[in-house]
Every structure is written in structure tokens, then in C-alpha cells.
Write a protein that holds these residues in place. Structure first.
Motif, PDB file in Angstrom:
ATOM      1  N   VAL A 139      18.096  55.687 101.246  1.00 49.89           N
ATOM      2  CA  VAL A 139      18.297  55.993 102.659  1.00 49.89           C
ATOM      3  C   VAL A 139      19.146  57.259 102.822  1.00 49.89           C
ATOM      4  O   VAL A 139      19.249  57.813 103.921  1.00 49.89           O
ATOM      5  N   SER A 176      12.826  60.439 100.848  1.00 47.61           N
ATOM      6  CA  SER A 176      13.225  59.038 100.636  1.00 47.61           C
ATOM      7  C   SER A 176      12.093  58.228 100.029  1.00 47.61           C
ATOM      8  O   SER A 176      12.310  57.431  99.101  1.00 47.61           O
ATOM      9  N   TYR A 204      10.681  53.265 105.635  1.00 43.75           N
ATOM     10  CA  TYR A 204      11.329  54.546 105.908  1.00 43.75           C
ATOM     11  C   TYR A 204      10.748  55.225 107.143  1.00 43.75           C
ATOM     12  O   TYR A 204      11.432  56.022 107.792  1.00 43.75           O
TER      13      TYR A 204
END
Length: 217
Positions: A139, A176, A204
Motif C-alpha cells: 500500500v 502496488s 488496490y
């Protein structure tokens, strides 16, 4: 074993061999315990370990660094930081942003748990907390994207601002996703990797959408 009852050991047979333990044969490191070290050294060691994992995420490659020595300190810090930066948006202009903080916190951790369970059900070879560690540390690019978006919004919220934020969020979203799949791909059966990558993509994507649509009060 009936014949063993007739076997006797003579007391005249000498016992050979060295049974004493030599003094000083163990190294100091073997006797060292983290309970004996100062609290400052423990904190610095943990901070260095978290920092190394951040470096591995920002430079993603196939490595077992996040899997070998997993922890949840980094994911917790990233989750709290992202939730704090997302709170206070115009969507909750009537309150103080508290529910939005809880919303982000629950989405990140609940999403990571669902992806981990999906990975385990598909035959993944990593442990539950190893998967949470990887998903949480990855993250980091989106947290950086949120910080950049907050800075861009300070200059205004026009079309140019939206385009800049869109480029940053899309780039960090891809970062990510690629970083997490680089660490988790080898732990899945070859014929089921797509079923594992798809939930990661959605996970995500939801966080990226929250960052992109954020507008301060």
C-alpha cells in the motif's frame, strides 16, 4: 525379547569418552537474548527492518524478503496514515471525518484478509500473516500517491489538477499491483495465478479510486 533377561553388564567394563562440557565453547551471540538488550536497540532494529521492507516495495523484484521476516508494523502505519489523509473529505462535510477513517481502515484490512483467504483456498504456500504483510506493505505507493494528491489539491482543484492526480494515482496503482504480485506470484499454482491476481487488482483499484475522488472540505 526373552533372551535379554539373561544379558548382564559387567561392572569392570570401563566407561570411555568425554562427558564434560568445555567452558567457553559457546559464542557470546548464542547466549545473547533480546530480553537483555536496551529498548532503544530493539526499536532501532525494528525500524531498520521496516525500512528495508519499504525499500523492497519501492524496488519490487521477486524476493522472499517480505515473506521471510514478516511483520505488521509497516502495514499498520501505512493504513493509519492513508486513513488520516483521506478523512475530512467533502463527502462527509457534516461530520468530522471519523466514519471515513473507519471506512478506509476496514476496507484495507478486510480486503487484505479476503485476498489472503482466497489465496489459501486456491492452494497458496505462504502463511496467513505473510500474505497480510505483503499486501499491507504494498500500500506504500498508494500512500505516496495520496500525499502527492493532497499537495496538488493545495494549488487548486481544476482540470490540470485532476489530470496530474490521475497520472500519479494510475502509476502508483500499477506499482502496488506489480509489487504485490512479484512477491506473491511464486506461492501460487501456475494454473491459478490469474484467480489470485484479479482480487489483488480490485483491492488496490478500490483504494486508488478513493484517493482519486478525494476532495477536501
Amino acid at each position: 525379547f526373552a533372551g535379554l533377561a539373561d544379558v548382564s553388564i559387567s561392572e569392570d567394563i570401563p566407561v570411555e569418552g568425554e562427558i564434560t562440557i568445555p567452558v567457553g565453547s559457546r559464542s557470546p551471540d548464542e547466549d545473547y537474548s533480546t530480553l537483555d538488550e536496551p529498548v532503544r536497540d530493539t526499536i532501532l532494529r525494528d525500524l531498520k527492518a521496516v525500512g528495508k521492507k519499504f525499500v523492497h516495495v519501492m524496488y519490487p523484484k521477486k524476493s522472499s524478503a517480505l515473506l521471510r521476516d514478516w511483520d505488521l508494523w509497516g502495514p499498520l502505519v501505512l493504513c493509519v496514515s492513508l486513513a488520516l489523509m483521506l478523512q475530512g473529505g467533502s463527502a462527509d462535510s457534516k461530520d468530522d471525518g471519523g466514519p471515513q477513517f473507519a471506512e478506509v481502515f476496514v476496507i484495507i484490512w478486510f480486503g487484505a484478509v479476503v485476498i489472503t483467504l482466497n489465496s489459501k483456498l486456491l492452494g497458496g504456500t505462504i502463511s496467513f500473516f505473510q500474505s497480510l504483510c505483503v499486501l499491507g506493505y504494498c500500500v506504500l505507493p498508494l500512500t505516496v500517491a495520496m500525499l502527492v494528491c493532497r499537495l496538488v489539491l493545495l494549488a487548486g482543484s481544476g482540470t490540470v489538477s485532476f489530470i496530474i492526480r490521475l497520472i500519479v494515482v494510475v502509476a502508483m496503482f500499477g506499482w502496488s499491483t506489480l509489487a504485490s504480485t512479484a512477491f506473491l506470484a511464486d506461492s501460487q499454482p501456475p494454473n491459478r495465478k490469474a484467480l489470485v491476481v484479479y482480487p489483488i487488482f480490485l483491492f488496490y483499484f478500490v483504494i486508488s479510486w478513493m484517493i482519486l475522488t478525494f476532495t477536501p472540505q
